[in-house]
Design a protein around this motif. Structure first.
Motif, mmCIF file in Angstrom:
data_model
loop_
_atom_site.group_PDB
_atom_site.id
_atom_site.type_symbol
_atom_site.label_atom_id
_atom_site.label_comp_id
_atom_site.label_asym_id
_atom_site.label_seq_id
_atom_site.Cartn_x
_atom_site.Cartn_y
_atom_site.Cartn_z
ATOM 1 N N ILE A 52 -18.542 -2.989 -24.867
ATOM 2 C CA ILE A 52 -19.342 -3.664 -25.999
ATOM 3 C C ILE A 52 -20.603 -2.860 -25.204
ATOM 4 O O ILE A 52 -21.224 -3.164 -26.575
ATOM 5 C CB ILE A 52 -20.207 -5.604 -24.513
ATOM 6 N N ARG A 53 -20.735 -2.581 -24.776
ATOM 7 C CA ARG A 53 -22.127 -1.652 -23.772
ATOM 8 C C ARG A 53 -22.226 -0.613 -22.737
ATOM 9 O O ARG A 53 -20.980 -0.809 -21.784
ATOM 10 C CB ARG A 53 -23.548 -2.539 -23.857
ATOM 11 N N ARG A 54 -22.415 1.040 -23.765
ATOM 12 C CA ARG A 54 -22.284 1.835 -22.475
ATOM 13 C C ARG A 54 -23.673 2.193 -22.390
ATOM 14 O O ARG A 54 -23.437 2.985 -23.827
ATOM 15 C CB ARG A 54 -20.613 2.629 -22.765
ATOM 16 N N THR A 55 -24.305 2.772 -21.093
ATOM 17 C CA THR A 55 -25.570 3.366 -21.601
ATOM 18 C C THR A 55 -25.218 4.283 -20.086
ATOM 19 O O THR A 55 -25.104 3.881 -19.155
ATOM 20 C CB THR A 55 -26.703 1.768 -21.639
ATOM 21 N N PHE A 72 -18.239 -5.138 -20.491
ATOM 22 C CA PHE A 72 -16.702 -5.003 -21.260
ATOM 23 C C PHE A 72 -15.622 -6.727 -21.104
ATOM 24 O O PHE A 72 -16.601 -7.224 -20.175
ATOM 25 C CB PHE A 72 -15.818 -3.699 -20.936
ATOM 26 N N ILE A 73 -15.092 -6.411 -22.026
ATOM 27 C CA ILE A 73 -14.303 -7.713 -21.572
ATOM 28 C C ILE A 73 -13.380 -7.583 -20.887
ATOM 29 O O ILE A 73 -12.669 -6.817 -20.509
ATOM 30 C CB ILE A 73 -13.714 -8.398 -22.942
ATOM 31 N N HIS A 74 -12.877 -8.094 -20.432
ATOM 32 C CA HIS A 74 -12.213 -8.342 -18.966
ATOM 33 C C HIS A 74 -10.661 -8.246 -19.245
ATOM 34 O O HIS A 74 -10.586 -9.748 -20.287
ATOM 35 C CB HIS A 74 -12.141 -9.509 -17.771
ATOM 36 N N PRO A 75 -9.834 -7.738 -19.256
ATOM 37 C CA PRO A 75 -8.460 -7.487 -19.853
ATOM 38 C C PRO A 75 -7.599 -8.854 -19.704
ATOM 39 O O PRO A 75 -6.861 -9.180 -20.366
ATOM 40 C CB PRO A 75 -7.584 -6.267 -19.323
ATOM 41 N N ILE A 76 -8.189 -9.761 -18.520
ATOM 42 C CA ILE A 76 -6.665 -10.065 -17.802
ATOM 43 C C ILE A 76 -7.999 -11.972 -18.620
ATOM 44 O O ILE A 76 -6.990 -12.647 -18.980
ATOM 45 C CB ILE A 76 -6.517 -10.696 -16.234
ATOM 46 N N THR A 77 -8.864 -11.677 -18.279
ATOM 47 C CA THR A 77 -9.686 -13.365 -18.205
ATOM 48 C C THR A 77 -10.224 -13.454 -18.638
ATOM 49 O O THR A 77 -10.568 -14.691 -19.365
ATOM 50 C CB THR A 77 -10.511 -13.858 -17.140
#
Length: 303
Positions: free
Chosen positions: A168-171, A275-280
């Motif tokens: 979502i964001r990488r700053t 970021f979006i957690h890959p599991i939850t």
């Protein structure tokens, strides 16, 4: 509303919550097999996580839809390894660290053991000898900041294959040489790599990879500008090349045109990661504060 979460021991816990309620009584009802003292200890030991964030207050409010879980109790990073990074977040799927400048992400021919990967491997094996760690992305040796590792190969694969969708964001914070006059802007070009493995920027897309970088000036001195840089694409050396294009190379980055090195390292720091957690599927947010050397450059009277 129904709620179901995975605790650190892998057991499923479910609880219906219709109205906001205080955390401690909610946890007691959520895990009746645990004593009140055990649950208080979990809070004290920073092992209760709500929506991906650690919570320690007994009277914190839990709302319908909140995700509550027990985070794994962390082992200590031992000895010299503790100088390489600090752990920002850990759960059953991944670890997020704040890497120090001068530390490689992974081994090279000249350095095998003093790397983030090697140190994290030793760390997870303290918890269980069969534990392993898997690289999700990398930071240059001289770049400090947030770095993600997976605990399982399927988590690594999921994050890498869906990187653009889950990020979502990488700053980053960058110390640029000179005074950047524009308050904010965007740099867009195609990056090409020559035989010396140096990237160069071009408006010709043939054979190149599209790179898009947004920047905003957050501090200025007479000699330097601190930029907040957001990556819309994640290309190798993207920020370094684009700030050279801007005419304000990153301080300490001789490879890409820097003429000064005021802090004894490259002035680049991965400061924010969402970021979006890959599991939850939780929306996780992490921040690594600006290094003190960065801030010192902008103290009044230094330039």
């Amino acid at each position: 509303m129904s709620q179901s979460n995975k605790t650190s021991d892998g057991k499923s816990s479910g609880q219906h919550i219709k109205n906001p309620t205080e955390l401690l009584p909610y946890l007691i009802s959520l895990w009746p097999q645990k004593s009140r003292t055990q649950i208080k200890n979990l809070l004290t030991n920073k092992q209760i996580v709500i929506n991906g964030k650690t919570v320690t207050k007994h009277n914190a409010i839990v709302k319908p839809g909140d995700r509550v879980a027990i985070a794994a109790k962390q082992s200590q990073v031992s000895g010299a390894d503790s100088e390489l990074f600090t752990i920002v977040h850990e759960d059953n799927a991944l670890i997020v660290i704040n890497k120090q400048a001068g530390v490689l992400t992974i081994a090279t021919e000249g350095e095998k053991t003093r790397t983030a990967y090697s140190a994290l491997s030793r760390y997870v094996k303290q918890q269980h000898p069969s534990n392993k760690i898997f690289i999700v992305h990398r930071l240059d040796r001289d770049t400090s900041g947030l770095l993600v590792f997976a605990k399982k190969p399927e988590i690594q694969k999921s994050l890498q294959e869906n990187w653009n969708e889950v990020i979502i964001r990488r700053t980053y914070l960058a110390i640029a040489e000179g005074v950047v006059k524009e308050r904010e802007g965007q740099i867009r070009s195609w990056l090409h790599e020559n035989r010396c493995m140096t990237l160069f920027s071009s408006q010709n897309p043939d054979g190149g990879k599209l790179a898009i970088t947004n920047f905003k000036v957050v501090r200025r001195s007479a000699a330097y500008s601190m930029l907040e840089v957001d990556l819309l694409t994640g290309r190798k050396n993207q920020i370094r090349v684009h700030l050279k294009d801007l005419g304000h190379s990153i301080a300490g980055d001789r490879k890409y045109g820097a003429k000064t090195n005021p802090i004894g390292r490259m002035g680049l720091h991965a400061s924010h990661l969402e970021f979006i957690h890959p599991i939850t599927r939780e929306h996780l947010k992490f921040k690594a504060p600006a290094p003190k050397k960065f801030l010192f450059l902008f103290c009044e009277g230094k330039h």
